[in-house]
Design a protein around this motif. Structure first.
Motif, mmCIF file in Angstrom:
data_model
loop_
_atom_site.group_PDB
_atom_site.id
_atom_site.type_symbol
_atom_site.label_atom_id
_atom_site.label_comp_id
_atom_site.label_asym_id
_atom_site.label_seq_id
_atom_site.Cartn_x
_atom_site.Cartn_y
_atom_site.Cartn_z
ATOM 1 N N GLY A 1 0.807 -1.207 0.000
ATOM 2 C CA GLY A 1 0.000 0.000 0.000
ATOM 3 C C GLY A 1 0.845 1.264 0.000
ATOM 4 O O GLY A 1 0.477 2.276 -0.614
ATOM 5 N N PHE A 2 1.980 1.229 0.681
ATOM 6 C CA PHE A 2 2.893 2.379 0.710
ATOM 7 C C PHE A 2 3.388 2.700 -0.696
ATOM 8 O O PHE A 2 3.396 3.868 -1.117
ATOM 9 N N LEU A 3 3.805 1.674 -1.431
ATOM 10 C CA LEU A 3 4.264 1.893 -2.798
ATOM 11 C C LEU A 3 3.138 2.453 -3.669
ATOM 12 O O LEU A 3 3.340 3.393 -4.449
ATOM 13 N N ARG A 4 1.964 1.871 -3.539
ATOM 14 C CA ARG A 4 0.818 2.301 -4.356
ATOM 15 C C ARG A 4 0.429 3.749 -4.035
ATOM 16 O O ARG A 4 0.112 4.542 -4.935
ATOM 17 N N TYR A 5 0.480 4.111 -2.759
ATOM 18 C CA TYR A 5 0.069 5.452 -2.330
ATOM 19 C C TYR A 5 0.980 6.519 -2.937
ATOM 20 O O TYR A 5 0.504 7.515 -3.496
ATOM 21 N N PHE A 6 2.311 6.320 -2.824
ATOM 22 C CA PHE A 6 3.228 7.336 -3.336
ATOM 23 C C PHE A 6 3.483 7.202 -4.837
ATOM 24 O O PHE A 6 4.100 8.083 -5.435
ATOM 25 N N ALA A 7 2.979 6.125 -5.441
ATOM 26 C CA ALA A 7 3.065 5.991 -6.896
ATOM 27 C C ALA A 7 1.883 6.657 -7.587
ATOM 28 O O ALA A 7 2.044 7.279 -8.646
#
Length: 424
Positions: free
Chosen positions: A326-332
């Protein structure tokens, strides 16, 4: 500051609370009238300016490393790619993250060695600087360290700023003390005459590097704050440490190379856990919900605070692997880098215009830290842009590309190894 050489370790009790979700971008004209209940505590006032005394060596080691028996040697390092043979067998994201976290953390023995040397250094210089305090800051105290982490120290002489020439003079005096009185215990003592003067030296026994600065109260406060977040939820530590590993593998975690510092990545993780998690958040904004923990007087900060285990009711129950994805998806895909200012202090996102117009809560606006930056992460105490090192548009494009490709690879493969096989 304290007149003796004992540091007291206090325990806090946290009242159970429910944290509300907030709208991602808010209007700064709106007032937040809701004040959370105070934290229940029987805390006695004390001063925390001493060296790390033997009492603290015993207490902090046993407290911070209650699960120290879980350490193992997986052989994984920050720059070790996952081989194709390893990647051929799908690995649980949770298992991989936790294994890396426990295998790379500093051991209780290493922590004890650091504190013991700091204690000796303090006793060496304390007679010459009345009412001074020596603080361990950075990852060694926050809980986001690895076994190879260097050691950062802040010598607090008073509550004000020390002029550059005075700092050079004081650090030069300390250098002479260490050269003469700590010979055989430290070596390579060097005074670095940078914008912020630093005294650099190595522990002779371990070759571990130390950096000492003067009156870096922001570093003390930040270390205390990050330690509180680390202790609040057991998923925070593994997530932060693995995000740093992922960032280092892709060469996007160096402020001197115009990318994101490890400290800013930590703030980004905390911000995501406050606002970006689907459903209820993992973390509250502790400066808002528990303001009395973050005293104006540094002497009153409890650098060894312990939160009791948090109840899961009303909080996110996502696993650490799901949170990394989710962290990757959020800042992507979700975070608007041109507009959003992530505020860990308030647990919210503010519009960049509120900064440029000097509106609340950015009273201490510093133009140079915001103008020209490619991303905005509010520093929780100085209220400057902690991500000001990211000012090159091409470098920022590469950073964002790493987020996008990593998120896509993980979503498609459901295998965390897919983001550590080759740099994107």
């Amino acid at each position: 500051m304290q007149r003796g050489n004992k540091t007291q370790v206090h325990e806090f009790r946290k009242a159970q609370q429910t944290t509300k979700r907030v709208i991602p971008v808010i209007n700064l004209d709106e007032e937040d009238d809701q004040k959370p209940p105070p934290l229940s505590s029987k805390r006695k006032s004390s001063e925390l300016s001493s060296p790390i005394s033997r009492k603290v060596l015993k207490s902090s080691t046993s407290t911070q490393y209650s699960s120290g028996s879980q350490f193992n040697s997986s052989g994984l390092s920050d720059r070790t790619p996952i081989s194709k043979s390893q990647a051929s067998v799908p690995t649980s994201m949770d298992e991989t993250i936790l294994k890396f976290y426990h295998s790379t953390r500093q051991t209780p023995e290493v922590y004890h060695q650091k504190l013991s040397l700091i204690d000796q250094i303090f006793k060496c210089i304390q007679p010459y600087f009345a009412r001074c305090g020596l603080y361990l800051v950075g990852s060694s105290i926050t809980g986001f360290e690895t076994g190879s982490s260097d050691v950062d120290l802040s010598l607090m002489l008073n509550n004000g700023q020390v002029p550059w020439r005075t700092a050079i003079q004081y650090l030069g005096t300390i250098k002479a003390f260490l050269d003469s009185k700590m010979r055989g215990k430290v070596r390579g003592v060097t005074l670095i005459r940078a914008t912020v003067p630093i005294l650099h030296f190595c522990d002779t026994a371990s070759d571990r590097e130390y950096d000492m600065s003067l009156n870096n109260d922001v570093a003390v406060r930040n270390s205390h704050l990050l330690r509180c977040y680390h202790k609040y939820d057991q998923r925070v530590g593994p997530l932060v440490v693995f995000v740093k590993r992922w960032a280092k593998f892709h060469n996007i975690n160096s402020a001197k190379d115009k990318t994101i510092s490890s400290y800013v990545f930590t703030l980004m993780v905390i911000h995501y856990l406050q606002m970006g998690v689907p459903g209820p958040p993992v973390l509250p904004a502790l400066q808002h919900t528990h303001p009395h923990l973050f005293k104006e007087n540094i002497q009153e900060l409890d650098m060894f605070l312990e939160f009791p285990p948090q109840k899961s009711s009303g909080c996110s129950t996502l696993s650490v692997g799901q949170l990394f994805s989710g962290f990757l998806r959020y800042f992507a895909h979700q975070y608007n880098y041109k507009r959003d200012v992530a505020s860990v202090k308030h647990g919210r996102i503010f519009h960049i215009n509120s900064v440029k117009h000097k509106r609340i809560p950015f009273q201490d606006y510093q133009k140079s830290s915001w103008d020209g930056a490619q991303m905005y992460i509010e520093e929780p105490f100085s209220l400057t842009n902690a991500a000001r090192s990211v000012y090159d548009e091409n470098v920022f494009s590469r950073i964002h590309r790493v987020f996008v490709r990593s998120s896509r690879a993980l979503d498609q493969s459901k295998d965390i190894n897919s983001v550590l096989q080759h740099p994107f």
